[in-house]
Design an enzyme around this catalytic site. Sequence first.
Site, short mmCIF file in Angstrom:
data_model
loop_
_atom_site.label_atom_id
_atom_site.label_comp_id
_atom_site.label_asym_id
_atom_site.label_seq_id
_atom_site.Cartn_x
_atom_site.Cartn_y
_atom_site.Cartn_z
N GLY A 1 108.77 -5.81 44.67
CA GLY A 1 108.60 -6.40 46.01
C GLY A 1 107.44 -5.75 46.73
N LEU B 1 124.81 1.96 47.37
CA LEU B 1 124.40 1.27 48.60
C LEU B 1 124.45 2.23 49.78
CD1 LEU B 1 126.42 -2.08 48.14
CD2 LEU B 1 124.07 -1.55 47.43
N LEU C 1 120.17 -10.80 45.34
CA LEU C 1 118.91 -11.39 44.84
C LEU C 1 117.99 -10.34 44.22
CD1 LEU C 1 117.88 -13.79 47.78
CD2 LEU C 1 119.22 -14.34 45.82
N LYS D 1 134.05 -7.29 48.51
CA LYS D 1 135.51 -7.17 48.48
C LYS D 1 136.00 -6.36 49.69
CE LYS D 1 138.76 -4.83 45.49
NZ LYS D 1 138.53 -3.60 44.77
N ALA E 1 122.37 -14.54 42.54
CA ALA E 1 121.21 -15.32 42.08
C ALA E 1 121.07 -15.16 40.58
CB ALA E 1 119.95 -14.84 42.78
N TYR F 1 116.87 -9.57 30.45
CA TYR F 1 117.03 -10.40 31.65
C TYR F 1 118.15 -11.42 31.45
CZ TYR F 1 115.50 -13.44 35.56
OH TYR F 1 115.42 -14.19 36.73
N TYR G 1 135.36 -11.04 39.75
CA TYR G 1 135.75 -10.59 41.10
C TYR G 1 136.43 -11.72 41.87
CZ TYR G 1 134.28 -5.77 41.57
OH TYR G 1 134.23 -4.40 41.46
N ARG H 1 103.69 -14.81 36.19
CA ARG H 1 104.31 -16.12 35.96
C ARG H 1 103.23 -17.20 36.00
NH1 ARG H 1 109.81 -15.35 39.52
NH2 ARG H 1 108.56 -13.78 40.60
P1 NAD Z 1 110.81 -10.72 43.22
O1 NAD Z 1 110.50 -9.71 42.17
O2 NAD Z 1 109.72 -11.12 44.14
O3 NAD Z 1 112.06 -10.25 44.11
C1 NAD Z 1 113.05 -9.39 43.66
C2 NAD Z 1 113.17 -8.19 44.59
O4 NAD Z 1 114.25 -7.34 44.11
C3 NAD Z 1 111.91 -7.31 44.64
O5 NAD Z 1 111.54 -7.09 45.98
C4 NAD Z 1 112.36 -6.01 43.96
O6 NAD Z 1 111.65 -4.88 44.42
C5 NAD Z 1 113.84 -5.98 44.28
N1 NAD Z 1 114.61 -5.13 43.36
C6 NAD Z 1 114.62 -5.18 42.00
N2 NAD Z 1 115.44 -4.22 41.51
C7 NAD Z 1 115.99 -3.58 42.59
C8 NAD Z 1 116.91 -2.51 42.74
N3 NAD Z 1 117.44 -1.89 41.67
N4 NAD Z 1 117.26 -2.13 43.98
C9 NAD Z 1 116.72 -2.74 45.08
N5 NAD Z 1 115.84 -3.75 45.00
C10 NAD Z 1 115.46 -4.17 43.77
O7 NAD Z 1 111.38 -11.99 42.42
P2 NAD Z 1 111.85 -13.44 42.92
O8 NAD Z 1 111.14 -14.43 42.10
O9 NAD Z 1 111.77 -13.53 44.39
O10 NAD Z 1 113.37 -13.45 42.45
C11 NAD Z 1 114.46 -13.22 43.35
C12 NAD Z 1 115.78 -13.44 42.61
O11 NAD Z 1 115.84 -14.79 42.13
C13 NAD Z 1 115.96 -12.55 41.37
O12 NAD Z 1 117.31 -12.21 41.24
C14 NAD Z 1 115.55 -13.46 40.22
O13 NAD Z 1 116.14 -13.08 39.00
C15 NAD Z 1 116.05 -14.79 40.72
N6 NAD Z 1 115.31 -15.91 40.09
C16 NAD Z 1 114.05 -16.25 40.52
C17 NAD Z 1 113.39 -17.31 39.90
C18 NAD Z 1 112.02 -17.76 40.35
O14 NAD Z 1 111.50 -18.72 39.76
N7 NAD Z 1 111.40 -17.17 41.35
C19 NAD Z 1 113.98 -17.99 38.84
C20 NAD Z 1 115.25 -17.59 38.41
C21 NAD Z 1 115.92 -16.57 39.07
N1 UDP Z 2 102.62 -19.50 30.54
C1 UDP Z 2 101.32 -19.86 30.15
N2 UDP Z 2 100.28 -19.14 30.66
C2 UDP Z 2 100.45 -18.11 31.54
C3 UDP Z 2 101.77 -17.77 31.95
C4 UDP Z 2 102.82 -18.48 31.41
O1 UDP Z 2 101.11 -20.80 29.37
O2 UDP Z 2 99.43 -17.53 31.97
C5 UDP Z 2 103.75 -20.31 30.01
C6 UDP Z 2 104.89 -19.50 29.43
O3 UDP Z 2 104.65 -19.21 28.06
C7 UDP Z 2 106.06 -20.44 29.63
C8 UDP Z 2 105.71 -21.17 30.94
O4 UDP Z 2 104.30 -21.01 31.10
O5 UDP Z 2 106.12 -21.39 28.59
C9 UDP Z 2 106.44 -20.62 32.15
O6 UDP Z 2 106.25 -19.22 32.16
P1 UDP Z 2 106.71 -18.25 33.32
O7 UDP Z 2 106.27 -16.87 32.91
O8 UDP Z 2 106.24 -18.74 34.63
O9 UDP Z 2 108.30 -18.32 33.36
P2 UDP Z 2 109.46 -18.76 32.34
O10 UDP Z 2 109.78 -20.15 32.68
O11 UDP Z 2 108.99 -18.63 30.93
O12 UDP Z 2 110.55 -17.82 32.67
#
Ligand code: NAD
Ligand code: UDP
Length: 324
Positions: free
Chosen positions: A49, A74, A88, A120, A129, A160, A174, A201
């Site tokens: 973050g 926490l 999240l 809880k 999430a 992951y 839970y 990404r």
């Molecule tokens: P992000 O990395 O921008 O946000 C995640 C945040 O969690 C960061 O600020 C990071 O520093 C914090 N964090 C991680 N581990 C921590 C810990 N141990 N203690 C405290 N803080 C911690 O990513 P995002 O894309 O905003 O994702 C947010 C949530 O949504 C995540 O749980 C992710 O798995 C889920 N998610 C996102 C996407 C997407 O496309 N953006 C897709 C699927 C799931």
């Molecule tokens: N990808 C790509 N070029 C890049 C980054 C990602 O072609 O520079 C592809 C990756 O292999 C996947 C898709 O784009 O097939 C989405 O990748 P991302 O890392 O965004 O997330 P994913 O859906 O795989 O979790």
Amino acid sequence: MPQKVILPETLEGKTILVAGAAGFVPSTLSEFYLNLGAKVIGLDNFITGSRSNIELLSKYENFEFHECDVAEGLPNFEGIDIDFIFSLASPASPIDFKVIPLEIMKVNSMGTWHLLELAKEKQARFLEASTSEVYGDPEIHPQVEEYVGSVNPIGIRSPYDESKRFAESLTMTYHRQFNVDTRIIRIFNTYGPRMRPNDGRVIPNFINQAMNNEDITIYGDGSQTRSFCFVTDLVDAIHNVMFSEVHTPFNCGNPDEYTIKEAAEFIIKTLGSESKITYHPLPEDDPKKRRPDMHKLMTISDFKPKVGFEEGLKRTAEYFKSLK
Ligand code: NAD
Ligand code: UDP
């Protein structure tokens, strides 16, 4: 048939805990709830973050922040009422799966565990999430929530995928054991302002490459598909799930599906770029197709994605420009 979602007009007087508040999706969600009048308590250890997101939220007088690793424990919330908890916190970019796999496994297991214990104790409503990654490389398309997935448990994405599957299991446990009022969302590829430009990404990569007229890096032949959701639409979906009465998982995303090659070409065109497309090896276990079936959420709520790909890309590119 579950009851139709009724959204609150205000959340004044309510306290919301957001784990991961410095992140892309969580900071956007935090700001949404601050604007609805809630007090928001953010937690983050800044592993992925940014402090600038916390500075932005700190302009709201109802925002409070604690720097902490939720996997370790926490802050002390004794005597403080908490109404809603959003779990999240977790790195989410596939490049992180190889670099910080144990941190990912810890936050989705122990971090979620600590947050569920707090829910809880406080009798708070809790939302986990999760991700479309729980479906792995799916054998059915589009993905419906009943599909149990096809995940390689020892592959490079497994820290992951499997820890998110564990987080879902823990959340349902839970709920069943202690009657905690839980919700689960499975987020599909979401993009928008506040993503890190070097996040790895596909959308931030392609936008930054296109803006700089650099080569666009397609992994594989670009025939794999993803469905891209703009972040404000995702927040809307999450809000609807939190105020539903349903404990089983909801897909959250935008069902508009693109091949990665189509996405690259669309970004080049939308941003008027001179970039050329180049091809690179496809990472192991990269899912071939991904599209959410959104009927479950759309049947019980008025949720509908509002921001199209072109508008979303332009807004995200503006954000990246503003960082320069
Ligand atoms: P992000 O990395 O921008 O946000 C995640 C945040 O969690 C960061 O600020 C990071 O520093 C914090 N964090 C991680 N581990 C921590 C810990 N141990 N203690 C405290 N803080 C911690 O990513 P995002 O894309 O905003 O994702 C947010 C949530 O949504 C995540 O749980 C992710 O798995 C889920 N998610 C996102 C996407 C997407 O496309 N953006 C897709 C699927 C799931
Ligand atoms: N990808 C790509 N070029 C890049 C980054 C990602 O072609 O520079 C592809 C990756 O292999 C996947 C898709 O784009 O097939 C989405 O990748 P991302 O890392 O965004 O997330 P994913 O859906 O795989 O979790």
